[in-house]
Design an enzyme around this catalytic site. Structure first.
Site, short mmCIF file in Angstrom:
data_model
loop_
_atom_site.label_atom_id
_atom_site.label_comp_id
_atom_site.label_asym_id
_atom_site.label_seq_id
_atom_site.Cartn_x
_atom_site.Cartn_y
_atom_site.Cartn_z
N GLY A 18 0.84 -1.19 0.00
CA GLY A 18 0.00 0.00 0.00
C GLY A 18 0.88 1.25 0.00
O GLY A 18 0.57 2.25 -0.64
N HIS A 53 -2.39 -7.28 2.54
CA HIS A 53 -2.31 -7.87 3.89
C HIS A 53 -3.36 -7.35 4.86
O HIS A 53 -3.49 -7.85 5.97
CB HIS A 53 -0.89 -7.72 4.47
CG HIS A 53 -0.53 -6.34 4.92
ND1 HIS A 53 -0.51 -5.98 6.24
CD2 HIS A 53 -0.16 -5.24 4.23
CE1 HIS A 53 -0.13 -4.72 6.35
NE2 HIS A 53 0.10 -4.25 5.15
N CYS A 103 2.69 1.50 11.61
CA CYS A 103 4.10 1.75 11.31
C CYS A 103 4.74 2.70 12.31
O CYS A 103 5.94 2.69 12.47
CB CYS A 103 4.27 2.33 9.91
SG CYS A 103 3.00 1.91 8.77
N1 PLP Z 1 -2.61 3.52 3.78
C1 PLP Z 1 -3.31 3.20 4.87
C2 PLP Z 1 -4.56 3.94 5.15
C3 PLP Z 1 -2.86 2.20 5.74
O1 PLP Z 1 -3.56 1.91 6.82
C4 PLP Z 1 -1.65 1.54 5.43
C5 PLP Z 1 -1.10 0.52 6.35
O2 PLP Z 1 -1.25 0.59 7.54
C6 PLP Z 1 -0.97 1.88 4.26
C7 PLP Z 1 -1.48 2.88 3.46
C8 PLP Z 1 0.29 1.19 3.87
O3 PLP Z 1 0.04 -0.12 3.43
P1 PLP Z 1 1.18 -1.24 3.48
O4 PLP Z 1 1.26 -1.71 4.89
O5 PLP Z 1 0.71 -2.31 2.53
O6 PLP Z 1 2.45 -0.60 3.03
#
Ligand code: PLP
Length: 400
Positions: free
Chosen positions: A71, A201, A325
Site C-alpha cells: 500500500g 495484507h 508503522c
Molecule cells: N494507507 C493506509 C490507510 C494504511 O492503513 C496503510 C497501512 O497501515 C498503508 C497505506 C500502507 O500499506 P502497506 O502496509 O501495505 O504498506
C-alpha cells in the site's frame, strides 16, 4: 493465556484459501512471467487472471491495475509519480491532514523539488469538508489526495464529492483505499477518482503486495525503472505468488463482504457502548456512524496509550495506538492532533480493530480488562489525575 487479536487494521492473518492458492507459485510454478517458455507463460497467465480479479472488484479495466509491493508503494507512486508529471506552473498538491504517512511523506518529499504542499484540515470527527477542498483549489493545483477511511480512527470520507470537485477543476484525484478495500464496496467509477491504492495484507492476503488503480490517461512517472513490467509503470519481476494470493484474498473478501461488514458493525457498536458504560471518562473518537465496520477508537482520559497497550498485551489482547508503522514511537498521533486534540490527549488514543474471527466473547473479555486496567493505571499515576482538560475531544455518543 487467552489471545484476543484486535489489531486487524495493522494486518490480518493469511486466509488458508489464500495460502493454498499461493503454494504452487512457491513450489513448481516458479517461472519468470517475462520469459517466453511455458513456465513463464503460466506465471504470466496467473498474473493476468489476478489482474482481472482485482480490476473486477474495483469496477476497473484490467489494464488500469498496476501491481506493486505494498500500500505504501502504491500511495508513493500515485502521489510522487503523478506530481512528477506536473508542468512547472501546476506544482501545488493538496493532501488531507489525516492521511497515512505514506501519502504525507510522499507529498513532503516533493517540496525540495519546487512543489507546494498544503494540508486540508478535518473536523472533530476527522472528516474533510469538500468545501475545505474547494477553498484551497487554485489554478496551480495538480493533485488532491484524500483517503477513503482513516486507519486510526476509522472515519470515512465523502470521496465522491471531492472527486466531483477535482473533475470540475481539472485536478487529478488520488484515494488511499487501503483500509476499505475488501471491507466496504470500493468502486472507482462510483467514486470518480483517477488513482486509488489498495493492499493485500489488510484483507487476509500476503504482506508485500498491493496495487494502484490508474485511470486511463492519468499522467504517471514510474518510480522503479528497469524492465517494462506493469505497462512501464513499475519495473521489476512481479511477485507472482503474492499477486495470486492477493487475488484470492479479493475473491474471498468479495464473497464475505455483505454479511461480514454488517456483522462487524453490529459487534463494534455493542463493544463501543459496553466500553463507554464500563469505563469512566472514556470517549469514542471519530465519527459515530460514518466509520469502518471494525474500528473502535477511544480516549481514556489520563491513561497514556503505551501503558495501557502493555497492560492489554499482558492480558493477551492486541490493540494499537496510532498507525501500525509508527506504533512504538511516543510521538503523539498526527491524526489526533489534526482533530484538535492537545498533545497529552493525542497520546491517550487506543485503537481496537475487529476481524473475521472476532466474537462477542473476545470483546466482553476486553471490556472487563479495560475496566480494571484503566482504573489501575489511573490509580498508580497520581491522585490529581487530569480530567478531560484542554479541548473536548469527542462526545460520549449513544449508539443504537
Ligand atoms: N494507507 C493506509 C490507510 C494504511 O492503513 C496503510 C497501512 O497501515 C498503508 C497505506 C500502507 O500499506 P502497506 O502496509 O501495505 O504498506
Amino acid at each position: 493465556m487467552r489471545a484476543v487479536y484486535l489489531d486487524h487494521a495493522a494486518t490480518t492473518p493469511v486466509d488458508p484459501r489464500v495460502r493454498r492458492a499461493m503454494e504452487p507459485y512457491l513450489k513448481s510454478e516458479y517461472g519468470n512471467p517475462s520469459s517466453l517458455h511455458r513456465w513463464g507463460r503460466r506465471a504470466r497467465m496467473a498474473i493476468d487472471a489476478a489482474r482481472e480479479t482485482v480490476a473486477a472488484a474495483l469496477n476497473a479495466d484490467p489494464a488500469e491495475i498496476c501491481f506493486v509491493s505494498s500500500g505504501t508503494e502504491s500511495c508513493n507512486l500515485a502521489v510522487i509519480g503523478c506530481a512528477l508529471k506536473a508542468p512547472p506552473h501546476r506544482r501545488h498538491i493538496l493532501v488531507s491532514a489525516v492521511e497515512h504517512h505514506c501519502v504525507l511523506h510522499a507529498a513532503e518529499w516533493l517540496v525540495p523539488f519546487g512543489y507546494t504542499v498544503e494540508q486540508i484540515p478535518v473536523d472533530r470527527y476527522g472528516q474533510v469538508d469538500p468545501d475545505a477542498v474547494r477553498a484551497r483549489l487554485r489554478d496551480e493545483t495538480w493533485l488532491v489526495s484524500v483517503m477513503h477511511a482513516n486507519n486510526e480512527i476509522g472515519t470515512l470520507q465523502t470521496v465522491e464529492a471531492i472527486a466531483r470537485l477535482c473533475k470540475e477543476c481539472g485536478v487529478w484525484f488520488h484515494v488511499d483505499a487501503v483500509q476499505t478495500f475488501g471491507l466496504l464496496p470500493v468502486d472507482v467509477q462510483a467514486i470518480g477518482c483517477d488513482l486509488l491504492s489498495v493492499s493485500a495484507h489488510k484483507i487476509y492476503g500476503p504482506k508485500g503486495v498491493g496495487a494502484l488503480y490508474v485511470r486511463a490517461m492519468t499522467p504517471l512517472q514510474p518510480l522503479m525503472v528497469g524492465g517494462g513490467q506493469e505497462r512501464d509503470r513499475r519495473a521489476g519481476t512481479e511477485n507472482v505468488a503474492g499477486i495470486v494470493g492477493f487475488a484470492e484474498a479479493v475473491k474471498v473478501a468479495r464473497e464475505m463482504l455483505p454479511t461480514e461488514a454488517e456483522r462487524q458493525t453490529a459487534l463494534r457498536d455493542q463493544f463501543i457502548q459496553a466500553v463507554l458504560d464500563a469505563v469512566p471518562d472514556a470517549f469514542l473518537t471519530g465519527h459515530p456512524t460514518e466509520r469502518l465496520p471494525g474500528n473502535a477508537h477511544f480516549r481514556f482520559t489520563g491513561v497514556p496509550a503505551d501503558s495501557l497497550l502493555i497492560a492489554l498485551d499482558r492480558a493477551g489482547i492486541a490493540a494499537s495506538s496510532g498507525a501500525a508503522c509508527s506504533a512504538g514511537s511516543l510521538e503523539p498521533s498526527h491524526v489526533l492532533l489534526a482533530l484538535g486534540w492537545h498533545e497529552t490527549a493525542a497520546q491517550e488514543g487506543i485503537r481496537f480493530t475487529l476481524g473475521r474471527d472476532t466474537t462477542w466473547d473476545d470483546l466482553a473479555y476486553t471490556v472487563e480488562v479495560l475496566r480494571q486496567e484503566v482504573a489501575r493505571i489511573r490509580a498508580t499515576r497520581s491522585p490529581a489525575r487530569p480530567t478531560a482538560g484542554g479541548r473536548v475531544v469527542s462526545q460520549r455518543t449513544p449508539l443504537r
